[in-house]
Enzyme design. Structure first.
Site, PDB file in Angstrom:
ATOM      1  CB  THR A 105      -0.922   0.019   1.228  1.00 51.02           C
ATOM      2  OG1 THR A 105      -1.801  -1.110   1.172  1.00 51.02           O
ATOM      3  CG2 THR A 105      -1.762   1.299   1.261  1.00 51.02           C
ATOM      4  CE  LYS A 180      -5.443  -1.440   2.100  1.00 56.14           C
ATOM      5  NZ  LYS A 180      -4.142  -2.131   2.080  1.00 56.14           N
ATOM      6  CE  LYS A 248       2.001   2.129   4.827  1.00 53.77           C
ATOM      7  NZ  LYS A 248       1.545   1.235   3.723  1.00 53.77           N
TER       8      LYS A 248
END
Length: 299
Positions: A105, A180, A248
């Site tokens: 990701t 995502k 993150k």
């Protein structure tokens, strides 16, 4: 008969390790690399114990050399750059006509940068972040969001089916990463609501199990409710997807939203709540630890 490939797999963490294991089980030839060599050796020993014979590479470039497909599953933009474009990175060794699949990701910018670089080197790239956590990786039931040319995603599908239960082509390069981001925004908002709902339930003196039974069959139902409500009630958080990784991911989401001229106040708020959990020492705890910042109230 299923086609078998020579695959370079880079990143053998809690997600990548099981995924690479599924590929071995599907009959593919694996040369793997992990930055921490001891983790790679431990993974290889587990595979040998199951009758498989993977190879361990000394560098990302060595893992990628001669491979039909190269797969990465690392931590963030910086980590991905290190194993692809830096010295001894995989991109210097991937052969023309090969396929690169990234399950990390990362930012949509990074995905597009790698796709452009791959095109210049005459191989294809697919950004394919996953959802489903460690359990999904171990059980081979991950949801995979794919960005890239449709033909490249279809090439990747045959391999990713070893660990993916839902594989969706979302759009052009970078689209998988953007999907995502949307996924993580949804999870963050849901966990914020669950935290407050659980505190309300307990403070009112209700049986949390009965409340879960009552509401999980209706419109409020979610994966997070089904899988995290009991552990949140019990105060158990030392497992699952770490707060540090969620922060993150939300950082990438907020940056992309800003680039598109969007306001994301709920995501910003929940991200600030996760910053509080980090300050409380919960950076490695599951994202459901969000409830820790709420007082328990009177009961």
């Amino acid at each position: 008969m299923d086609e078998h490939f020579k695959i370079g797999f880079i990143g053998l963490g809690v997600m990548g390790g099981p995924m690479a294991g599924h590929l071995l089980g599907a009959g593919h030839q694996i040369t793997a690399y992990n930055r921490t060599r001891s983790r790679a050796d431990a993974w290889a020993q587990r595979q040998h114990d199951q009758g498989f014979a993977p190879n361990i590479a000394e560098t990302p470039a060595q893992a990628a050399a001669g491979a039909d497909i190269v797969i990465t599953c690392v931590g963030n933009d910086e980590d991905l750059h290190g194993v692809t474009l830096a010295d001894e990175g995989a991109f210097g060794a991937i052969r023309p006509g090969a396929l690169f699949i990234d399950h990390t990701t990362v930012s949509a910018h990074m995905a597009r940068k790698l796709a452009d670089n791959a095109a210049q080197r005459d191989f294809s790239a697919v950004d394919a972040p996953v959802s489903g956590g460690q359990a999904g990786a171990e059980n081979g039931t991950l949801a995979i969001m794919c960005g890239g040319a449709l033909s490249d995603v279809e090439r990747a599908r045959g391999v990713m089916q070893a660990y993916g239960a839902r594989i969706v082509h979302v759009g052009a390069c970078g689209a998988g990463q953007t999907a995502k981001m949307a996924n993580q925004m949804c999870i963050a908002g849901i966990l914020g609501g669950l935290s407050e709902a659980i505190r309300l339930t307990v403070a009112a003196g209700l049986d949390p199990e009965k409340v879960l039974e009552a509401i999980s069959g209706g419109a409020a139902q979610s994966w997070q409710m089904e899988n995290r409500w009991p552990t949140m009630v019990a105060g158990e958080f030392d497992f699952g997807f770490a707060v540090d990784w969620m922060r993150k991911d939300l950082g990438y989401a907020l940056a992309e939203a800003e680039r598109l001229g969007l306001s994301s106040p709920v995501t910003e708020m929940v991200d600030s709540f996760y910053a509080d959990i980090k300050q409380m020492g919960g950076g490695r705890q599951d994202t459901s630890a969000l409830i820790r910042r709420l007082p328990e109230g009177k009961n």
